[in-house]
Design an enzyme around this catalytic site. Structure first.
Site, PDB file in Angstrom:
ATOM      1  N   HIS A 208       0.960  -1.146   0.009  1.00 41.46           N
ATOM      2  CA  HIS A 208       0.174   0.320   0.203  1.00 41.46           C
ATOM      3  C   HIS A 208       0.996   0.920  -0.192  1.00 41.46           C
ATOM      4  O   HIS A 208       0.196   2.444  -0.351  1.00 41.46           O
ATOM      5  CB  HIS A 208      -1.064   0.226   0.862  1.00 41.46           C
ATOM      6  N   ASP A 209       2.105   1.834   0.617  1.00 43.82           N
ATOM      7  CA  ASP A 209       2.894   2.253   0.384  1.00 43.82           C
ATOM      8  C   ASP A 209       4.350   2.284  -0.402  1.00 43.82           C
ATOM      9  O   ASP A 209       4.964   3.141  -0.708  1.00 43.82           O
ATOM     10  CB  ASP A 209       3.445   2.116   2.161  1.00 43.82           C
ATOM     11  N   LYS A 212       5.622   5.458  -2.154  1.00 43.00           N
ATOM     12  CA  LYS A 212       6.510   6.181  -1.549  1.00 43.00           C
ATOM     13  C   LYS A 212       8.695   6.763  -2.128  1.00 43.00           C
ATOM     14  O   LYS A 212       8.594   7.348  -2.143  1.00 43.00           O
ATOM     15  CB  LYS A 212       6.875   5.836  -0.403  1.00 43.00           C
ATOM     16  N   HIS A 237       1.436   9.824  -3.635  1.00 39.48           N
ATOM     17  CA  HIS A 237       1.937   8.031  -2.471  1.00 39.48           C
ATOM     18  C   HIS A 237       0.837   7.077  -3.460  1.00 39.48           C
ATOM     19  O   HIS A 237       1.385   6.544  -3.763  1.00 39.48           O
ATOM     20  CB  HIS A 237       3.077   8.378  -1.343  1.00 39.48           C
ATOM     21  N   HIS A 261      -6.480   3.792  -0.071  1.00 35.87           N
ATOM     22  CA  HIS A 261      -6.470   3.612   1.621  1.00 35.87           C
ATOM     23  C   HIS A 261      -6.137   5.301   2.306  1.00 35.87           C
ATOM     24  O   HIS A 261      -6.514   4.953   3.474  1.00 35.87           O
ATOM     25  CB  HIS A 261      -5.219   2.492   1.759  1.00 35.87           C
ATOM     26  N   HIS A 262      -6.332   5.891   1.706  1.00 34.46           N
ATOM     27  CA  HIS A 262      -6.193   7.043   2.285  1.00 34.46           C
ATOM     28  C   HIS A 262      -7.397   8.191   2.255  1.00 34.46           C
ATOM     29  O   HIS A 262      -7.464   9.429   2.725  1.00 34.46           O
ATOM     30  CB  HIS A 262      -4.893   8.217   2.341  1.00 34.46           C
ATOM     31  N   ASP A 290      -4.229   0.462   9.085  1.00 34.18           N
ATOM     32  CA  ASP A 290      -3.042   1.769   8.925  1.00 34.18           C
ATOM     33  C   ASP A 290      -3.493   2.542   9.269  1.00 34.18           C
ATOM     34  O   ASP A 290      -1.882   2.585  10.426  1.00 34.18           O
ATOM     35  CB  ASP A 290      -3.490   2.504   7.477  1.00 34.18           C
TER      36      ASP A 290
END
Length: 340
Positions: A208-209, A212, A237, A261-262, A290
């Site tokens: 998920h990250d 970045k 990201h 997811h944010h 998260d």
């Protein structure tokens, strides 16, 4: 440039080696070493697959110097760690050195070598764990590349190794994706999500990250408040992560949770400002997992919150209409029963 290098489907050995080199470059920077190399074990011989920091030294010379130790880890199937000593003039390598075997399903696939800390210090226990996890994932990527005709699975496993290297760049995020995946999978099972949804959630959590990698380190590690321009960059990201995974048609189910997811239920999240039912359940689960991990791990600006303190913060977000009450209640039930 980074995204261009990552975003190619693995259609040849050259593409695979390019991704392996990017993983090594990222790990060398994250662990603050001067030199690194990755070797494959083929037909009872070691082959150089990637090197970083060995300017002016041929691959043949690098292999000649390191091969005795590589042969040892192939025989013993365990790491070889040589602590920091005084460097002798003329040596092309100096301690601390770590030789880590690449092993997947009990088969030896090669080795990772990292040496010469920028500050001369030895590897910490935390760093050794990072190297262990990274080596295990690289081994899985090697195994898939050699044995599988499934190019997309090879790409996925290789990108997963890259995700671990990216995470290692920030001491506060190390282990984050693994923990988020564990929390999310447990919540999913308690919510009786299907096996397919649970697997998608687990895989999305791992990556998920990954976006970045397209954000400058100094921005990711900034301890003070972000400016509006800096926040706008950080908020990209999830889109970068989605673009990295887009070549994988068989993993298309991961794109939605990785991109969103944010997002928050009241529309105040990013990158698309989705609201309510526009956000699928598996994405809501990933969001809560998260946030929970972020709250319960140390950050540059605060200590880790206890589970009870984290519950209060999550309850506030539920009351503000930002995150899913059912998902949060499920997490709370697991906390109360000590199931995390």
């Amino acid at each position: 440039n980074v995204i261009t290098r990552v975003g190619k489907t693995l259609t040849s050995i050259e593409d695979f080696d390019a991704l392996i080199k990017l993983i090594l470059e990222t790990a060398v920077g994250a662990l603050e070493v001067k030199k690194g190399a990755i070797f494959s074990w083929e037909d009872s011989h070691f082959n150089v697959r990637a090197t970083v920091g060995w300017e002016g030294i041929s691959s043949g010379k690098i292999l000649q110097v390191l091969e005795p130790s590589l042969i040892w880890i192939e025989k013993e199937r365990k790491l070889l760690l040589i602590p920091s000593l005084e460097k002798r003039k003329g040596d092309i390598i100096s301690p601390p050195l770590i030789f880590y075997p690449l092993i997947s399903r009990e088969r030896f696939w090669g080795g990772v070598v990292l040496c010469e800390r920028k500050e001369g210090r030895n590897f910490t226990e935390d760093e050794l764990k990072i190297i262990s996890n990274l080596s295990s994932q690289i081994a899985v990527a090697f195994e898939n590349f050699k044995l599988s005709r499934d190019i997309e699975r090879t790409y996925f496993e290789t990108i997963s190794a890259l995700a671990l290297a990216v995470e290692a760049k920030d001491s506060y995020s190390r282990g984050h994706s693994e923990r988020v995946g564990r929390y999310a999978e447990k919540i999913a099972k308690r919510l009786n999500l299907s096996q397919e949804e649970t697997e998608a959630l687990r895989d999305a959590a791992r990556l998920h990250d990954i976006g970045k990698i397209g954000i400058e380190d100094k921005l990711l590690k900034k301890e003070g408040k972000l400016s509006l321009d800096e926040r706008e960059i950080i908020c990209k990201h999830p889109i970068i992560g989605e673009n990295i995974l887009k070549p994988l048609k068989s993993f298309s189910r991961l794109l939605e949770p990785i991109r969103h997811h944010h997002e928050l239920l009241d529309g105040s999240g990013y990158p698309d400002g989705l609201k309510g039912d526009q956000i699928p359940l598996i994405t809501r689960v990933l969001t809560v997992a998260d946030i929970f991990d972020a709250l319960t791990t140390k950050r540059p600006y605060r200590e880790a919150l206890s589970y009870e303190e984290a519950k209060k913060e999550l309850r506030k977000l539920v009351d503000e209409g930002k995150i899913d009450k059912k998902v949060v209640d499920t997490l709370f039930a697991m906390i109360d029963k000590k199931e995390l």
